[in-house]
Write an enzyme that holds these catalytic residues in place. Structure first.
Site, PDB file in Angstrom:
ATOM      1  CE  LYS A 123      42.277  50.682 182.514  1.00 13.39           C
ATOM      2  NZ  LYS A 123      42.500  49.421 181.787  1.00 13.39           N
TER       3      LYS A 123
ATOM      4  CG  ASP B 249      45.288  54.376 181.337  1.00 14.96           C
ATOM      5  OD1 ASP B 249      45.495  55.593 181.528  1.00 14.96           O
ATOM      6  OD2 ASP B 249      45.321  53.870 180.216  1.00 14.96           O
TER       7      ASP B 249
END
Length: 210
Positions: free
Chosen positions: A121, A140
């Site tokens: 991420k 996310d």
DNA sequence: CTCCCGATAT
DNA sequence: ATATCAGGAG
């Protein structure tokens, strides 16, 4: 509708909603964006920005973080939560950067995720945003939630959701799709009270029986 | 899987 | 009182 059918109209709606979708973290260098992203775990951008406004004046570049007093850095990071972990990660990451990458943020996802405190991420945020490189899709909590609600993925692990998305979103849209979907999740498709009545893509959403 | 962490919304 | 917030490591 299948994911492949949903994506094109979804991209169009995202473009209307967030014409120049960009991350809301404040930064001036890739290194600063990397640090800010690491601080963003379980913490709003707004609070990260409040902290980094003074943090990046006090510590400039990886050497300053590498040589910082750990207890003092922990204190500086306190408002972002998880401050012991984050101070440790930021410091170790800075040292690795100096030791292995000449103090420069690497530009491949493989290299980035070898850094302490950096997983897909954060790596995708830096590469997508600072370097405009479509190395993957940011997943996310917001992208995960929107993807599940819209029926784009049945998975729950971010990495598997990312794989599903990468199959149906054209690669040259990855750097737009990620940040734009984050904003959509943050301001419209919220965790608690999704604004379905005013959502521009409710007609594409599995949640509404499409 | 648990742990790390505190502020804010509901 | 509880869930959630731009996650990642052990």
């Amino acid at each position: 509708m299948t994911p492949a059918e949903i994506i094109p109209p979804m991209l169009a709606r995202l473009r209307e909603e967030h014409p120049d979708a960009k991350y809301e973290l404040d930064w001036t260098t890739p290194f600063e964006l990397l640090v800010a992203t690491m601080l963003a775990a379980q913490c709003t951008d707004e609070r990260v920005n409040r902290v980094t406004a003074t943090l990046f004046k006090k510590y400039q570049g990886p050497r300053a973080f590498a040589e910082a007093d750990t207890a003092e850095l922990e204190e500086d990071l306190k408002p972002t939560g998880f401050f012991k972990q984050k101070a440790k990660s930021v410091q170790l990451m800075s040292r690795e950067l100096l030791a292995r990458f000449g103090g420069e943020v690497p530009t491949t996802i493989e290299a980035l995720i070898t850094l302490p405190g950096v997983a897909r991420k954060s790596a995708n945020v830096v590469l997508n945003t600072a370097f405009n490189m479509p190395t993957g899709i940011i997943v996310d909590t917001h992208v995960a939630r929107v993807s599940q609600r819209m029926g784009l993925s049945q998975k729950d692990k971010p990495e598997e959701i990312e794989k599903d998305l990468m199959k149906v979103v054209a690669q040259d849209e990855w750097t737009f799709f990620g940040p734009a979907t984050v904003l959509h999740g943050r301001y419209t498709c919220m965790a608690k009270k999704p604004q379905c009545s005013t959502c521009g893509m409710a007609d594409l959403c599995a949640k509404n029986g499409v």
